[in-house]
Design an enzyme around this catalytic site. Structure first.
Site, PDB file in Angstrom:
ATOM      1  NE  ARG A 122      85.984  30.459 -29.802  1.00 34.56           N
ATOM      2  CZ  ARG A 122      86.637  29.466 -29.222  1.00 34.56           C
ATOM      3  NH1 ARG A 122      87.875  29.643 -28.795  1.00 34.56           N
ATOM      4  NH2 ARG A 122      86.063  28.295 -29.056  1.00 34.56           N
ATOM      5  CD  GLN A 127      81.467  36.116 -24.491  1.00 35.03           C
ATOM      6  OE1 GLN A 127      80.633  36.128 -23.584  1.00 35.03           O
ATOM      7  NE2 GLN A 127      82.687  36.575 -24.335  1.00 35.03           N
ATOM      8  CG  ASP A 130      81.993  30.244 -29.175  1.00 40.90           C
ATOM      9  OD1 ASP A 130      82.157  29.338 -30.018  1.00 40.90           O
ATOM     10  OD2 ASP A 130      82.936  30.752 -28.531  1.00 40.90           O
ATOM     11  CB  SER A 133      82.711  28.059 -26.443  1.00 43.53           C
ATOM     12  OG  SER A 133      83.762  28.821 -26.986  1.00 43.53           O
ATOM     13  CE1 TYR A 230      89.195  28.614 -31.998  1.00 43.11           C
ATOM     14  CE2 TYR A 230      88.889  30.861 -32.738  1.00 43.11           C
ATOM     15  CZ  TYR A 230      88.381  29.610 -32.470  1.00 43.11           C
ATOM     16  OH  TYR A 230      87.050  29.355 -32.678  1.00 43.11           O
TER      17      TYR A 230
END
Length: 523
Positions: A122, A127, A130, A133, A230
């Site tokens: 991350r 991104q 990801d 997500s 996290y």
């Protein structure tokens, strides 16, 4: 190279790792795309749509695994799929290497390179890849929809002829991507939404979305924040205070949505059986961590149960798959971006650059070796904030000396301005005619008086634009008033018009300012 997407064989999995749209974009990287017949049917993508996008439709899984150089999947490979892997082949999928050491070893033994989409670091550059997500965003939204489907009342409050309906109260535990998506959906439906997270820095995000952050009294060293976005494991003291707060909230909440996960560990138990027993009949719990053991003590993975006191506990593990078309599009986009990084030359050649933070972090087996766990990325996910320097505390003597220096500097500035102005007036008096001096003195007085009038008005009463406008109007109106007693009819007429027009400007300016200020006041 050939990029192939087989049909998912996990029961209930409707997603597909390749869509017609993503296939068209992967083709621009120099690759050819294959898909197993019927692979996208459950997500609404027909074989005809794939063929129209230039994708070759293969009859069965065996043929696809044999033809593809890179296999892209949603779920990790089943044992029968591992048998299809060959040396030099690349597999891209959700893999969860920490929870599947036997599967990891089996893929290593086959000589395949495995890229786990759940291991993408991350960092800002990653991104677009990801996938966690992407899927968590859908899961959070779908959790609210499932809760609404099982809840017997409105989310929003209503006042009707038949009586008043109070709004539902929703608690979201965990404010990561899934939690924030759930908060947004819940608030948009009109529920009174509360949210809790072990990371106190997310309080601002929660409140900006219209929810109430559940604060917990604890020392800053006890919070559960960790790098990478996290949460970290919590201390026993923190956990005790957390559970005590949830027991306090349980009787009030109509809907509880839990999203708390810690990478590489089972889901923490945050909603215990006694909390469920304290909830009202008809309440709903949606446990998004069911696949990893569940945050609720009574969660049964892949099932919806009703407790003895009438509380519905939903432990579905396929929330993204329940929105298969949207989930497939997002996941296929993540895969496409990963392939773009693996194909830097856009020439259809896969380059497994193990010096790249993203590729190295996501690669769990390569060249006959297990490469999990990866080293920490060179780029930190969250840059450490520089500590702010505390302002130096001044002693009374130093404060007095500072004020005296400021006073002296201001005095020198004012004296210089007055001296300069006096010299200019003297020069004007020496060389200018008497008629000019008379008008010049009127102008200077008008400027001075107008400045004093507007300067003494509080800044809160008007905007900067109105300040300038009213200052100019004040100068005009004062000059006109001084000229209105002139012997010339034309001068009197022009002065009267100036007073009238400047008066309108001043009054209108303050009326507009008053209306603008009223926009920020509670009625």
């Amino acid at each position: 190279m050939k990029i192939g997407a087989p049909k998912e064989i996990t029961p209930g999995e409707a997603r597909v790792a390749l869509t017609p749209e993503s296939a068209a974009q992967i083709t621009r990287l120099g690759h050819a795309c294959l898909v197993e017949a019927g692979a996208g049917a459950a997500a609404g993508f027909t074989d005809a749509a794939y063929r129209a996008a230039g994708v070759e439709v293969v009859a069965d899984a065996a043929a696809l695994w044999a033809a593809a150089d890179v296999v892209v999947k949603v779920r990790g490979p089943a044992p029968e799929e591992v048998a299809f892997l060959r040396e030099g082949q690349t597999l891209v999928a959700f893999f969860w290497p920490a929870q599947n050491p036997e599967l990891l070893e089996a893929c290593r033994a086959r000589g395949a390179t495995v890229i786990a989409m759940d291991m993408v670091p991350r960092i800002s550059r990653a991104q677009k890849m990801d996938a966690l997500s992407s899927m968590a965003n859908l899961a959070g939204y779908r959790a609210v929809i499932e809760a609404a489907n099982n809840f017997g009342r409105f989310f929003t409050g209503q006042v009707t002829a038949a009586g008043k309906i109070p709004p539902a109260k929703v608690l979201v535990v965990g404010a990561g991507v899934a939690g924030l998506a759930a908060i947004g959906a819940s608030v948009s439906l009109g529920a009174i939404t509360h949210a809790f997270d072990v990371r106190p820095e997310v309080a601002e995000q929660i409140e900006s979305m219209g929810a109430n952050f559940v604060f917990l009294d604890f020392e800053p060293s006890q919070d559960g924040a960790a790098t990478g976005g996290y949460a970290a494991p919590q201390s026993e003291e923190f956990r005790a205070k957390q559970l005590a707060k949830f027991r306090e909230l349980a009787p009030e909440m109509d809907i509880v949505i839990t999203t708390a996960l810690i990478p590489g560990r089972p889901a923490p138990r945050l909603w215990t059986a006694d909390m469920v027993a304290a909830m009202k009949r008809g309440s709903v719990i949606v446990d998004l961590a069911a696949e990893r053991g569940g945050n609720c003590e009574l969660t049964v993975p892949d099932q919806r149960i009703v407790t003895g006191n009438g509380v519905v506990v939903i432990g579905y593990t396929d929330f993204p798959s329940r929105m298969a078309a949207q989930a497939s599009s997002l996941y296929a986009t993540n895969i496409r971006h990963m392939l773009a990084d693996l194909t830097p030359g856009k020439d259809g050649v896969i380059v497994q650059n193990m010096e790249d933070d993203v590729i190295r972090g996501a690669t769990v087996t390569h060249a006959g070796a297990v490469t999990f766990p990866p080293p920490p990325p060179k780029v930190k996910a969250i840059a450490a904030a520089r500590p702010k320097e505390k302002p130096k505390e001044l002693t009374p003597a130093e404060r007095r000396a500072q004020e005296l220096d400021a006073f002296r500097a201001q005095t020198r500035s004012q004296a210089a301005l007055l001296a300069g102005g006096g010299v200019l007036v003297l020069l004007a008096g020496l060389y200018a005619p008497a008629s000019f001096l008379q008008h010049f003195i009127v102008f200077v007085l008008a400027v001075f008086v107008g400045f004093q009038v507007i300067w003494n008005v509080s800044h809160a009463l008007h905007t900067p634009l109105m300040s300038v406008t009213n200052a100019i109007s004040s100068i005009i109106i004062l000059g006109a008033l001084l000229q209105i007693g002139s012997g010339s009819f034309l001068v009197i007429l022009l002065a009267a018009l100036s007073v009238f027009m400047a008066g309108i400007n001043i009054v209108g300016g303050f009326m507009v300012t008053r209306r603008m200020l009223a926009m920020f006041q509670k009625s």
